[in-house]
Design an enzyme around this catalytic site. Sequence first.
Site, short mmCIF file in Angstrom:
data_model
loop_
_atom_site.label_atom_id
_atom_site.label_comp_id
_atom_site.label_asym_id
_atom_site.label_seq_id
_atom_site.Cartn_x
_atom_site.Cartn_y
_atom_site.Cartn_z
N HIS A 61 -34.06 -12.20 -11.62
CA HIS A 61 -32.98 -12.80 -10.82
C HIS A 61 -33.62 -13.52 -9.64
O HIS A 61 -34.19 -12.89 -8.76
CB HIS A 61 -32.06 -11.67 -10.34
CG HIS A 61 -30.84 -12.15 -9.62
ND1 HIS A 61 -29.81 -11.32 -9.26
CD2 HIS A 61 -30.47 -13.39 -9.19
CE1 HIS A 61 -28.87 -12.01 -8.64
NE2 HIS A 61 -29.26 -13.28 -8.58
N GLU A 72 -22.42 -12.07 -20.82
CA GLU A 72 -23.03 -10.76 -20.67
C GLU A 72 -21.95 -9.86 -20.09
O GLU A 72 -21.44 -10.10 -19.00
CB GLU A 72 -24.24 -10.81 -19.73
CG GLU A 72 -24.87 -9.41 -19.57
CD GLU A 72 -26.08 -9.39 -18.64
OE1 GLU A 72 -26.80 -10.40 -18.54
OE2 GLU A 72 -26.28 -8.35 -17.99
N HIS A 102 -37.42 -5.23 -9.87
CA HIS A 102 -37.84 -4.14 -8.99
C HIS A 102 -39.35 -4.13 -8.74
O HIS A 102 -39.80 -3.65 -7.71
CB HIS A 102 -37.42 -2.79 -9.57
CG HIS A 102 -35.95 -2.53 -9.42
ND1 HIS A 102 -35.20 -3.03 -8.38
CD2 HIS A 102 -35.09 -1.81 -10.17
CE1 HIS A 102 -33.95 -2.64 -8.52
NE2 HIS A 102 -33.85 -1.90 -9.59
N THR A 106 -26.21 -7.09 -8.13
CA THR A 106 -25.02 -7.85 -8.51
C THR A 106 -23.84 -6.88 -8.63
O THR A 106 -23.91 -5.92 -9.39
CB THR A 106 -25.24 -8.57 -9.85
OG1 THR A 106 -26.54 -9.17 -9.82
CG2 THR A 106 -24.20 -9.62 -10.09
N ASN A 127 -35.38 -6.25 -17.16
CA ASN A 127 -35.34 -6.92 -15.86
C ASN A 127 -36.46 -6.37 -14.98
O ASN A 127 -36.52 -5.15 -14.74
CB ASN A 127 -33.96 -6.67 -15.23
CG ASN A 127 -33.81 -7.33 -13.88
OD1 ASN A 127 -34.71 -7.25 -13.04
ND2 ASN A 127 -32.70 -7.98 -13.65
N GLY A 179 -32.77 -2.88 -16.19
CA GLY A 179 -33.84 -2.94 -15.19
C GLY A 179 -34.09 -1.60 -14.52
O GLY A 179 -35.08 -0.92 -14.78
N ARG A 193 -33.01 -14.98 -6.45
CA ARG A 193 -31.93 -15.00 -5.45
C ARG A 193 -32.16 -16.11 -4.44
O ARG A 193 -33.30 -16.49 -4.16
CB ARG A 193 -31.88 -13.65 -4.73
CG ARG A 193 -31.26 -12.57 -5.60
CD ARG A 193 -31.11 -11.28 -4.83
NE ARG A 193 -30.28 -10.35 -5.57
CZ ARG A 193 -28.97 -10.22 -5.40
NH1 ARG A 193 -28.33 -10.94 -4.50
NH2 ARG A 193 -28.28 -9.36 -6.11
N GLU A 222 -31.75 -15.13 -14.32
CA GLU A 222 -30.44 -14.76 -13.78
C GLU A 222 -30.32 -15.43 -12.42
O GLU A 222 -31.27 -15.42 -11.63
CB GLU A 222 -30.44 -13.24 -13.65
CG GLU A 222 -29.11 -12.64 -13.38
CD GLU A 222 -29.25 -11.14 -13.13
OE1 GLU A 222 -30.01 -10.48 -13.86
OE2 GLU A 222 -28.61 -10.67 -12.19
N ARG A 264 -35.42 -12.56 -2.05
CA ARG A 264 -35.79 -11.24 -1.53
C ARG A 264 -36.75 -10.48 -2.45
O ARG A 264 -37.47 -9.64 -2.02
CB ARG A 264 -34.55 -10.40 -1.25
CG ARG A 264 -33.89 -9.85 -2.50
CD ARG A 264 -32.86 -8.81 -2.16
NE ARG A 264 -31.64 -9.41 -1.71
CZ ARG A 264 -30.43 -8.91 -1.98
NH1 ARG A 264 -30.32 -7.78 -2.64
NH2 ARG A 264 -29.34 -9.49 -1.57
N HIS A 288 -26.15 -3.80 -16.98
CA HIS A 288 -25.96 -3.31 -15.61
C HIS A 288 -25.68 -1.82 -15.60
O HIS A 288 -24.71 -1.37 -16.21
CB HIS A 288 -24.84 -4.04 -14.85
CG HIS A 288 -25.15 -4.12 -13.38
ND1 HIS A 288 -25.09 -3.01 -12.55
CD2 HIS A 288 -25.59 -5.14 -12.60
CE1 HIS A 288 -25.45 -3.36 -11.34
NE2 HIS A 288 -25.77 -4.64 -11.34
N1 PXP Z 1 -27.47 -7.78 -15.86
C1 PXP Z 1 -27.20 -8.39 -14.70
C2 PXP Z 1 -26.36 -9.62 -14.73
C3 PXP Z 1 -27.70 -7.90 -13.49
O1 PXP Z 1 -27.43 -8.52 -12.34
C4 PXP Z 1 -28.53 -6.76 -13.51
C5 PXP Z 1 -29.14 -6.27 -12.24
O2 PXP Z 1 -30.12 -7.13 -11.78
C6 PXP Z 1 -28.78 -6.16 -14.75
C7 PXP Z 1 -28.22 -6.66 -15.91
C8 PXP Z 1 -29.63 -4.94 -14.88
O3 PXP Z 1 -29.02 -3.89 -14.22
P1 PXP Z 1 -29.80 -2.55 -13.96
O4 PXP Z 1 -30.94 -2.88 -13.05
O5 PXP Z 1 -28.79 -1.66 -13.35
O6 PXP Z 1 -30.28 -2.07 -15.30
#
Ligand code: PXP
Length: 389
Positions: A195, A303, A162, A253, A159, A365, A197, A222, A201, A343
């Site tokens: 993602h 997921e 960032h 999320t 992801n 991410g 949004r 996403e 943002r 996540h």
């Molecule tokens: N999966 C989903 C559905 C998410 O919303 C996120 C965060 O954007 C991630 C995975 C990745 O999470 P992390 O950034 O904590 O690795």
Amino acid sequence: MPVLFRNDFPRSFPRVNELSVRRSAELLLELSGMVEAELSILLVDDKQIGELNRVWRRKSGATNVLAFSLTEGDDSAMALNLLGDIVISVDTAAREAKKEGITLHTRLQALLLHGFLHLIGYDHEKSDSAAERMHDKEQDLLQEITKKRREKMIKLAVNVDHIATLRQARGISEPDPVLAAGICELAGAEGIVVHLREDRRHIQDRDVRLLRQTVKSKLNLEMGAAKEIINFALDVKPDMVTLVPEKRKELTTEGGLNVAGQKKKLKAAIGRLQGAGIPVSLFINPDPRQIKAAKDVGATFVEIHTGRYSDVTGHEEREQEFELIAAAAEEAYEAGLRVNAGHGLNYVNTARIAALETIEELSIGHAIMARAVFVGLDQAVREMLGLML
Ligand code: PXP
């Protein structure tokens, strides 16, 4: 080790994980010491296999698998290492899987193996002893292939939100998530996640459009199930969409989707997206009720939210959370859903999740980007991949 794969099943996606079938076939060649050989697999429906059965075997009706050897009595095919074709009816495989209480993929793998053994000279119809020999070989290979597949299955999707967050903090054009995605892919990532949004943002429409053109692995968009975003996805056509709950004020999320509580809305959203050929994943907590609902609304993937497992600090609590994820992944897989997870995963807690054989892909991410600040993005991705072996 070429495996030629053709999916002629008229309702092809989303029922069959083609990658999984192809991997099983590649493993069969590897385990049989035939890495140079070429094998072709064709997935069809009952009508198509019935026709082949009639023309080539003079038998009526559909069957589960047919094997057409190219090597039998043909020295030139032998010299070229062309094994032949395995034709599998997805309709029959699905019926048999249901009857046996196993997944479609498990059944497809067994049929592939059966066809493969015919191609390399085994024939259970010849005699009782030949049938026994084929059965024994089938069991041995099945065990080995299952073991190997479990070692190999997991993929990393990175992801890159960032990177966009950093760019937006300055309101200029750097750093660019599109460039970051390329670096991640070169380091071995097999998917890129962003993602989009509603408040834009971090990731912007421009990013998704450019990523659509540049990502070579798989672009996973996403997003919340808002109409405007769905229309955007239908326009851009990412390789897949992951639906998540979205609150304006959250930092990231926060929880899984309550699929069971909004079946109608999600079913309609999934219908529109999958109708346009975009498979949909639902981000859910490891909860059997949500898995059942995900299946009911027609999702292709789930997921599994690993946030609680990642966040809890006590050993016992973490074990409990891990067990919930392991059970949920198994249950979703058995229900015929394809399973991703993500996540909060980081360099300490990922290996255990990656070892769960029913999970196809991890979406990570924050941890990778945080490490990239110090060691560079390429190395951060490679280190994460190293933990997922
Ligand atoms: N999966 C989903 C559905 C998410 O919303 C996120 C965060 O954007 C991630 C995975 C990745 O999470 P992390 O950034 O904590 O690795």
